[in-house]
Design a protein around this motif. Structure first.
Motif, short mmCIF file in Angstrom:
data_model
loop_
_atom_site.label_atom_id
_atom_site.label_comp_id
_atom_site.label_asym_id
_atom_site.label_seq_id
_atom_site.Cartn_x
_atom_site.Cartn_y
_atom_site.Cartn_z
N ASN A 16 6.02 0.75 -12.74
CA ASN A 16 4.64 1.20 -12.76
C ASN A 16 4.27 1.67 -11.35
O ASN A 16 4.46 0.91 -10.41
CB ASN A 16 3.74 0.04 -13.18
N PRO A 17 3.75 2.89 -11.20
CA PRO A 17 3.41 3.36 -9.86
C PRO A 17 2.15 2.72 -9.29
O PRO A 17 1.87 2.84 -8.10
CB PRO A 17 3.18 4.86 -10.06
N MET A 56 0.85 -1.17 0.00
CA MET A 56 0.00 0.00 0.00
C MET A 56 0.90 1.23 0.00
O MET A 56 1.87 1.30 0.73
CB MET A 56 -0.90 0.00 1.23
N PRO A 57 0.56 2.22 -0.80
CA PRO A 57 1.36 3.44 -0.82
C PRO A 57 1.14 4.26 0.46
O PRO A 57 0.02 4.47 0.89
CB PRO A 57 0.82 4.19 -2.03
N GLU A 58 2.24 4.67 1.05
CA GLU A 58 2.14 5.52 2.24
C GLU A 58 2.29 6.97 1.82
O GLU A 58 2.99 7.28 0.87
CB GLU A 58 3.24 5.16 3.23
N GLY A 59 1.62 7.86 2.54
CA GLY A 59 1.76 9.28 2.27
C GLY A 59 0.48 10.04 2.47
O GLY A 59 -0.50 9.52 3.00
N GLU A 81 3.95 13.61 -8.73
CA GLU A 81 5.34 13.39 -8.31
C GLU A 81 5.67 11.90 -8.24
O GLU A 81 6.77 11.48 -8.60
CB GLU A 81 5.60 14.05 -6.95
N GLN A 82 4.72 11.10 -7.77
CA GLN A 82 4.94 9.66 -7.69
C GLN A 82 4.99 9.02 -9.08
O GLN A 82 5.76 8.10 -9.32
CB GLN A 82 3.87 9.01 -6.82
N VAL A 83 4.19 9.53 -10.01
CA VAL A 83 4.22 9.04 -11.39
C VAL A 83 5.59 9.33 -11.99
O VAL A 83 6.21 8.46 -12.63
CB VAL A 83 3.10 9.68 -12.24
N SER A 84 6.09 10.54 -11.78
CA SER A 84 7.39 10.94 -12.31
C SER A 84 8.52 10.10 -11.71
O SER A 84 9.40 9.62 -12.42
CB SER A 84 7.63 12.42 -12.03
#
Length: 95
Positions: free
Chosen positions: A40-41, A1-4, A29-32
């Motif tokens: 793949n994000p 799971m993405p944290e933030g 920003e995460q895509v970049s």
């Protein structure tokens, strides 16, 4: 799971689960950053209730990991959240 830190970006009344709230992941920003690493994000992270045909599971849904990175709650909990939370509401995801 993405944290933030994220925001709720949509309400889905026609989800495969009992209602869902879309979390704004990944951020630009995460895509970049993922593109620079050649990965793949991911995406499509939701807060949702139980699968539409399995509401009878109730709070036992926490006994195993089945969400592929989403945040699952009981149907009763998502009904409350769905009404109470507006698009743009901040969400903090922590492990």
């Amino acid at each position: 799971m993405p944290e933030g830190s994220y925001r709720i970006v949509g309400h889905n009344p026609n989800s495969a689960f009992h209602l869902s709230l879309r979390i704004g992941y990944p951020t630009p920003e995460q895509v970049s950053a993922a593109a620079k690493r050649g990965v793949n994000p991911g995406g499509d992270i939701m807060i949702h209730g139980l699968p539409n045909d399995r509401g009878w599971i109730g709070s036992r849904h926490t006994e195993f990991d089945w969400t592929d990175g989403c945040v699952a709650v009981t149907n009763r909990e998502i009904e409350w959240l769905y009404k109470a939370v507006r698009d743009g509401t901040p969400v903090e995801i922590q492990a």
